[in-house]
Design an enzyme around this catalytic site. Structure first.
Site, PDB file in Angstrom:
ATOM      1  N   GLN A  13       0.831  -1.218   0.000  1.00 30.58           N
ATOM      2  CA  GLN A  13       0.000   0.000   0.000  1.00 30.58           C
ATOM      3  C   GLN A  13       0.861   1.261   0.000  1.00 30.58           C
ATOM      4  OE1 GLN A  13      -3.568   1.404   2.757  1.00 30.58           O
ATOM      5  NE2 GLN A  13      -1.676   1.716   3.847  1.00 30.58           N
ATOM      6  N   ASP A  14       1.744   1.380   1.000  1.00 29.93           N
ATOM      7  CA  ASP A  14       2.517   2.616   1.146  1.00 29.93           C
ATOM      8  C   ASP A  14       3.537   2.758   0.032  1.00 29.93           C
ATOM      9  OD1 ASP A  14       1.081   2.708   3.464  1.00 29.93           O
ATOM     10  OD2 ASP A  14       2.795   2.807   4.819  1.00 29.93           O
ATOM     11  N   ASP A  64      14.773  -9.525  -1.792  1.00 31.15           N
ATOM     12  CA  ASP A  64      14.096  -9.951  -0.583  1.00 31.15           C
ATOM     13  C   ASP A  64      14.906  -9.454   0.614  1.00 31.15           C
ATOM     14  OD1 ASP A  64      11.940 -12.530  -0.022  1.00 31.15           O
ATOM     15  OD2 ASP A  64      13.109 -11.700   1.644  1.00 31.15           O
ATOM     16  N   GLY A  87       9.386  -2.493   3.351  1.00 28.32           N
ATOM     17  CA  GLY A  87       9.121  -3.935   3.197  1.00 28.32           C
ATOM     18  C   GLY A  87       8.950  -4.580   4.566  1.00 28.32           C
ATOM     19  N   SER A  90       3.622  -7.438   7.407  1.00 28.76           N
ATOM     20  CA  SER A  90       3.035  -6.325   8.162  1.00 28.76           C
ATOM     21  C   SER A  90       1.739  -6.673   8.892  1.00 28.76           C
ATOM     22  CB  SER A  90       2.787  -5.154   7.202  1.00 28.76           C
ATOM     23  OG  SER A  90       1.701  -5.459   6.350  1.00 28.76           O
ATOM     24  N   TYR A 101       9.975 -15.820  10.709  1.00 26.92           N
ATOM     25  CA  TYR A 101      10.035 -15.138   9.420  1.00 26.92           C
ATOM     26  C   TYR A 101       9.860 -13.619   9.617  1.00 26.92           C
ATOM     27  CZ  TYR A 101       8.749 -13.363   4.901  1.00 26.92           C
ATOM     28  OH  TYR A 101       8.700 -12.600   3.768  1.00 26.92           O
ATOM     29  N   TYR A 157       5.299  -9.321  15.554  1.00 30.42           N
ATOM     30  CA  TYR A 157       5.494  -8.210  14.611  1.00 30.42           C
ATOM     31  C   TYR A 157       6.089  -7.000  15.338  1.00 30.42           C
ATOM     32  CZ  TYR A 157       4.107  -4.095  11.837  1.00 30.42           C
ATOM     33  OH  TYR A 157       4.098  -2.892  11.163  1.00 30.42           O
ATOM     34  N   LYS A 161       9.717  -5.166  14.998  1.00 29.84           N
ATOM     35  CA  LYS A 161       9.802  -3.741  14.657  1.00 29.84           C
ATOM     36  C   LYS A 161      10.524  -2.948  15.751  1.00 29.84           C
ATOM     37  CE  LYS A 161       7.587  -3.054  10.639  1.00 29.84           C
ATOM     38  NZ  LYS A 161       8.074  -2.221   9.530  1.00 29.84           N
ATOM     39  N   HIS A 187      -2.766   3.536   8.929  1.00 31.45           N
ATOM     40  CA  HIS A 187      -3.227   4.333   7.791  1.00 31.45           C
ATOM     41  C   HIS A 187      -3.726   3.397   6.700  1.00 31.45           C
ATOM     42  CE1 HIS A 187       1.153   3.874   7.813  1.00 31.45           C
ATOM     43  NE2 HIS A 187       1.053   3.684   6.500  1.00 31.45           N
TER      44      HIS A 187
HETATM   45  P1  NAP Z   1       1.876  -3.897   3.041  1.00 25.65           P
HETATM   46  O1  NAP Z   1       0.812  -3.352   2.166  1.00 25.65           O
HETATM   47  O2  NAP Z   1       1.681  -5.180   3.756  1.00 25.65           O
HETATM   48  O3  NAP Z   1       3.212  -3.986   2.158  1.00 25.65           O
HETATM   49  C1  NAP Z   1       4.359  -4.657   2.628  1.00 25.65           C
HETATM   50  C2  NAP Z   1       5.378  -4.724   1.511  1.00 25.65           C
HETATM   51  O4  NAP Z   1       6.516  -5.444   2.001  1.00 25.65           O
HETATM   52  C3  NAP Z   1       4.887  -5.484   0.274  1.00 25.65           C
HETATM   53  O5  NAP Z   1       5.429  -4.869  -0.866  1.00 25.65           O
HETATM   54  C4  NAP Z   1       5.517  -6.859   0.467  1.00 25.65           C
HETATM   55  O6  NAP Z   1       5.702  -7.555  -0.735  1.00 25.65           O
HETATM   56  C5  NAP Z   1       6.853  -6.441   1.061  1.00 25.65           C
HETATM   57  N1  NAP Z   1       7.547  -7.552   1.709  1.00 25.65           N
HETATM   58  C6  NAP Z   1       7.052  -8.455   2.576  1.00 25.65           C
HETATM   59  N2  NAP Z   1       8.002  -9.332   2.940  1.00 25.65           N
HETATM   60  C7  NAP Z   1       9.117  -8.977   2.278  1.00 25.65           C
HETATM   61  C8  NAP Z   1      10.427  -9.509   2.198  1.00 25.65           C
HETATM   62  N3  NAP Z   1      10.777 -10.594   2.878  1.00 25.65           N
HETATM   63  N4  NAP Z   1      11.330  -8.887   1.413  1.00 25.65           N
HETATM   64  C9  NAP Z   1      10.991  -7.798   0.690  1.00 25.65           C
HETATM   65  N5  NAP Z   1       9.769  -7.247   0.714  1.00 25.65           N
HETATM   66  C10 NAP Z   1       8.840  -7.842   1.498  1.00 25.65           C
HETATM   67  O7  NAP Z   1       2.266  -2.814   4.163  1.00 25.65           O
HETATM   68  P2  NAP Z   1       1.983  -1.245   4.193  1.00 25.65           P
HETATM   69  O8  NAP Z   1       0.686  -1.017   4.863  1.00 25.65           O
HETATM   70  O9  NAP Z   1       2.265  -0.654   2.879  1.00 25.65           O
HETATM   71  O10 NAP Z   1       3.093  -0.776   5.238  1.00 25.65           O
HETATM   72  C11 NAP Z   1       4.394  -0.391   4.806  1.00 25.65           C
HETATM   73  C12 NAP Z   1       5.363  -0.473   5.977  1.00 25.65           C
HETATM   74  O11 NAP Z   1       4.915   0.362   7.037  1.00 25.65           O
HETATM   75  C13 NAP Z   1       5.482  -1.867   6.601  1.00 25.65           C
HETATM   76  O12 NAP Z   1       6.809  -2.004   7.040  1.00 25.65           O
HETATM   77  C14 NAP Z   1       4.542  -1.830   7.793  1.00 25.65           C
HETATM   78  O13 NAP Z   1       4.955  -2.751   8.757  1.00 25.65           O
HETATM   79  C15 NAP Z   1       4.723  -0.388   8.231  1.00 25.65           C
HETATM   80  N6  NAP Z   1       3.581   0.251   8.897  1.00 25.65           N
HETATM   81  C16 NAP Z   1       2.352   0.224   8.312  1.00 25.65           C
HETATM   82  C17 NAP Z   1       1.293   0.885   8.927  1.00 25.65           C
HETATM   83  C18 NAP Z   1      -0.084   0.902   8.316  1.00 25.65           C
HETATM   84  O14 NAP Z   1      -1.031   1.226   9.048  1.00 25.65           O
HETATM   85  N7  NAP Z   1      -0.218   0.639   7.035  1.00 25.65           N
HETATM   86  C19 NAP Z   1       1.508   1.577  10.140  1.00 25.65           C
HETATM   87  C20 NAP Z   1       2.795   1.579  10.681  1.00 25.65           C
HETATM   88  C21 NAP Z   1       3.825   0.933  10.048  1.00 25.65           C
HETATM   89  P3  NAP Z   1       4.522  -8.445  -1.388  1.00 25.65           P
HETATM   90  O15 NAP Z   1       3.629  -7.466  -2.102  1.00 25.65           O
HETATM   91  O16 NAP Z   1       5.278  -9.343  -2.270  1.00 25.65           O
HETATM   92  O17 NAP Z   1       3.827  -9.136  -0.247  1.00 25.65           O
HETATM   93  O1  G4F Z   2      -6.392  -3.573  10.831  1.00 23.22           O
HETATM   94  P1  G4F Z   2      -5.623  -4.366  11.793  1.00 23.22           P
HETATM   95  O2  G4F Z   2      -5.301  -5.775  11.418  1.00 23.22           O
HETATM   96  O3  G4F Z   2      -4.315  -3.523  12.097  1.00 23.22           O
HETATM   97  P2  G4F Z   2      -3.274  -3.505  13.314  1.00 23.22           P
HETATM   98  O4  G4F Z   2      -3.194  -4.801  14.011  1.00 23.22           O
HETATM   99  O5  G4F Z   2      -3.574  -2.304  14.139  1.00 23.22           O
HETATM  100  O6  G4F Z   2      -1.903  -3.307  12.520  1.00 23.22           O
HETATM  101  C1  G4F Z   2      -1.796  -2.377  11.449  1.00 23.22           C
HETATM  102  O7  G4F Z   2      -1.429  -1.124  11.958  1.00 23.22           O
HETATM  103  C2  G4F Z   2      -0.124  -1.086  12.578  1.00 23.22           C
HETATM  104  C3  G4F Z   2       0.087   0.336  13.082  1.00 23.22           C
HETATM  105  O8  G4F Z   2      -0.475   0.470  14.340  1.00 23.22           O
HETATM  106  C4  G4F Z   2       0.906  -1.488  11.560  1.00 23.22           C
HETATM  107  F1  G4F Z   2       2.150  -1.443  12.115  1.00 23.22           F
HETATM  108  C5  G4F Z   2       0.622  -2.886  11.052  1.00 23.22           C
HETATM  109  O9  G4F Z   2       1.571  -3.210  10.031  1.00 23.22           O
HETATM  110  C6  G4F Z   2      -0.775  -2.918  10.453  1.00 23.22           C
HETATM  111  O10 G4F Z   2      -0.784  -2.109   9.306  1.00 23.22           O
HETATM  112  O11 G4F Z   2      -6.382  -4.449  13.191  1.00 23.22           O
HETATM  113  C7  G4F Z   2      -6.824  -3.299  13.859  1.00 23.22           C
HETATM  114  C8  G4F Z   2      -7.665  -3.698  15.061  1.00 23.22           C
HETATM  115  C9  G4F Z   2      -7.010  -4.781  15.942  1.00 23.22           C
HETATM  116  O12 G4F Z   2      -7.179  -4.438  17.286  1.00 23.22           O
HETATM  117  C10 G4F Z   2      -7.809  -6.035  15.638  1.00 23.22           C
HETATM  118  O13 G4F Z   2      -7.887  -6.964  16.698  1.00 23.22           O
HETATM  119  O14 G4F Z   2      -8.874  -4.272  14.581  1.00 23.22           O
HETATM  120  C11 G4F Z   2      -9.173  -5.424  15.337  1.00 23.22           C
HETATM  121  N1  G4F Z   2     -10.041  -6.305  14.548  1.00 23.22           N
HETATM  122  C12 G4F Z   2     -11.312  -6.635  14.867  1.00 23.22           C
HETATM  123  N2  G4F Z   2     -11.800  -7.486  13.983  1.00 23.22           N
HETATM  124  C13 G4F Z   2      -9.715  -6.955  13.429  1.00 23.22           C
HETATM  125  C14 G4F Z   2     -10.821  -7.713  13.067  1.00 23.22           C
HETATM  126  N3  G4F Z   2      -8.578  -6.943  12.678  1.00 23.22           N
HETATM  127  C15 G4F Z   2      -8.561  -7.696  11.560  1.00 23.22           C
HETATM  128  N4  G4F Z   2      -7.446  -7.678  10.782  1.00 23.22           N
HETATM  129  N5  G4F Z   2      -9.626  -8.487  11.185  1.00 23.22           N
HETATM  130  C16 G4F Z   2     -10.779  -8.524  11.912  1.00 23.22           C
HETATM  131  O15 G4F Z   2     -11.729  -9.234  11.589  1.00 23.22           O
END
Ligand code: NAP
Ligand code: G4F
Length: 385
Positions: A13-14, A64, A87, A90, A101, A157, A161, A187
């Site tokens: 996504q990001d 990777d 990457g 997540s 992993y 996770y 991190k 986000h």
């Molecule tokens: P995402 O949609 O799950 O994207 C993760 C990316 O990492 C994908 O391109 C995935 O590739 C790649 N990846 C996974 N394993 C890998 C590996 N072993 N080597 C190289 N690339 C790998 O996550 P996102 O929401 O865009 O988030 C981006 C980053 O911000 C992540 O590090 C996440 O933990 C962090 N973050 C996200 C949030 C949020 O709310 N979105 C908040 C805080 C921090 P594939 O497409 O092949 O799976």
């Molecule tokens: O959308 P979630 O799976 O995101 P979570 O666990 O907050 O993690 C995301 O945000 C993090 C930043 O704070 C990132 F670092 C991480 O990579 C990822 O992007 O769950 C949000 C909340 C949780 O409390 C979960 O228990 O929603 C609750 N939830 C309730 N029902 C659910 C569900 N989550 C998921 N995935 N699926 C459900 O059915």
């Protein structure tokens, strides 16, 4: 000469939003994509250019984060001015299934990048952004959370991190790298992974409205998250790397909302009012009223008729399944973005209502395609993740 950025996780996504943003700013963007058995570039296909074109602004490399030599070689070859390490494995719940992993990719993966820069003697030539997370706060020590709030990770996770956060700080202090952490709160967007809660809700809603499914099964409805729009958050990543000095920043909206309320707001946009009744596993979201004209406007008269039949049989369209609970939960995330507001000049453009509206609109369009296919006699699959 165009500035060069290297993005790990460019297919996520990001990564996709950031690549688009940087290309618009005139950057040449290099991205690392994993080999997979199916094409996995949907989110960046609109940016993709024929590799035979000489001057491209998007260049993809197979790689990777678990492969040090590969990471080192890519950095050596493209010699970026900025590296955005996005990457990661997540998904918090999935990290309980694949903890080793996750540690390797999300924790040691960061070390591999930092060490490559040291090895290649590039520390004065490159700036590094590490995708840190509000999950670090876990069992929160204070509300709202700032850059000074102690961490208490609650999942494999978050533990991985945590290592990545501190090794970034350590390489900054030990070797003078321009390496910064963005501590980003949740986000979302229309291209959010389908199994994160926001997207699961908006996709489930669209499927229910269009008669493709009757019930949406959820986990912990009481969790609170500080949800923003990914488009706003990738701008913050860019701003972090434009600062003279490396530092760590909380990126959040400053507003926290329950999962239950996210569901309620989403369904209200299609004219369906929900009331939540019961507790824990027995809690349900029950339809209390339907705004016929709004529902019809978002779908069709035929779908309204079908929906009414469905809810006359069972109005409890949201149910809880403990399958989606986590062994340890993060109950509340609520960020204080004051430092980012003041030092980066960063302010989000989207609020939660705008974010949900965009996601609901987009998933309705997506699911309408599925609905047409079903009408045409094709098989439509459902995914219960
Ligand atoms: P995402 O949609 O799950 O994207 C993760 C990316 O990492 C994908 O391109 C995935 O590739 C790649 N990846 C996974 N394993 C890998 C590996 N072993 N080597 C190289 N690339 C790998 O996550 P996102 O929401 O865009 O988030 C981006 C980053 O911000 C992540 O590090 C996440 O933990 C962090 N973050 C996200 C949030 C949020 O709310 N979105 C908040 C805080 C921090 P594939 O497409 O092949 O799976
Ligand atoms: O959308 P979630 O799976 O995101 P979570 O666990 O907050 O993690 C995301 O945000 C993090 C930043 O704070 C990132 F670092 C991480 O990579 C990822 O992007 O769950 C949000 C909340 C949780 O409390 C979960 O228990 O929603 C609750 N939830 C309730 N029902 C659910 C569900 N989550 C998921 N995935 N699926 C459900 O059915």
């Amino acid at each position: 000469m165009a500035r060069k950025a290297l993005i790990t996780g460019i297919t996520g996504q990001d990564g996709a939003y950031l690549a688009e943003y940087l290309i618009r700013k005139g950057y040449t963007v290099h991205g690392i994509k994993r080999r997979s058995s199916l094409l996995n570039t949907d989110r960046i296909d609109h940016l993709y250019q024929d590799p035979h074109i000489k001057k491209r602004d998007l260049i993809l490399h197979y790689g990777d984060l678990s492969d040090s030599m590969n990471i080192t070689r890519i950095i050596q070859e493209c010699r970026p001015d900025e590296i955005y390490n996005l990457g990661a494995m997540s998904h918090v719940k999935v990290s309980f299934d694949v903890p080793e992993y996750t540690a390797n990719t999300d924790g040691i993966g960061t070390l591999r990048i930092l060490e490559a820069i040291r090895l290649l003697d590039m520390k004065n030539d490159v700036r590094i952004y590490q995708a840190s997370t509000s999950e670090l706060y876990g069992l929160v020590r204070e509300v709202p959370q700032t850059e000074n709030t102690p961490f208490y990770p609650r999942s494999p996770y978050a533990c991985a991190k945590l290592y990545a956060y501190w090794i970034t700080v350590n390489y900054r202090e030990a070797y003078g790298l321009h390496a910064s952490n963005g501590i980003l709160f949740n986000h979302e967007s229309p291209i959010r992974g389908e199994t994160f809660v926001s997207r699961k809700i908006t996709r489930g809603l669209a499927r229910i409205v269009l008669g493709l499914q009757d019930t949406l099964f959820m986990g912990n409805l009481s969790s609170k998250r500080d949800w923003g729009h990914a488009k706003d958050y990738v701008k913050a990543m860019y701003l972090v790397l434009q600062q003279d000095k490396p530092d760590d920043y909380v990126i959040a909206t400053g507003v926290t909302t329950e999962v239950r309320e996210f569901i309620r707001k989403s369904f209200a946009l299609v004219g369906v009012e929900l009331e939540f009744k019961g507790v824990g596993e027995n809690e349900t979201g029950c339809v209390t009223s339907v705004n016929d004209s709004l529902f019809t406007e978002r779908s069709s008269r035929e779908h309204l008729k079908k929906f009414k039949t469905t809810i006359s049989r069972d109005p409890h369209i949201i149910k809880v399944d403990p399958l989606y609970y986590r062994p340890t939960e993060v109950d509340i995330l609520h960020g204080d973005p004051t430092k980012a507001n003041e030092k980066l000049g960063w302010k989000p453009q989207y609020n939660l209502d705008g974010l949900i509206r965009e996601m609901v609109d987009s998933d309705l369009i997506l699911m309408k395609k599925e609905s047409y296919l079903r009408k045409g006699g094709y098989k439509i699959l459902n995914y219960f993740e």
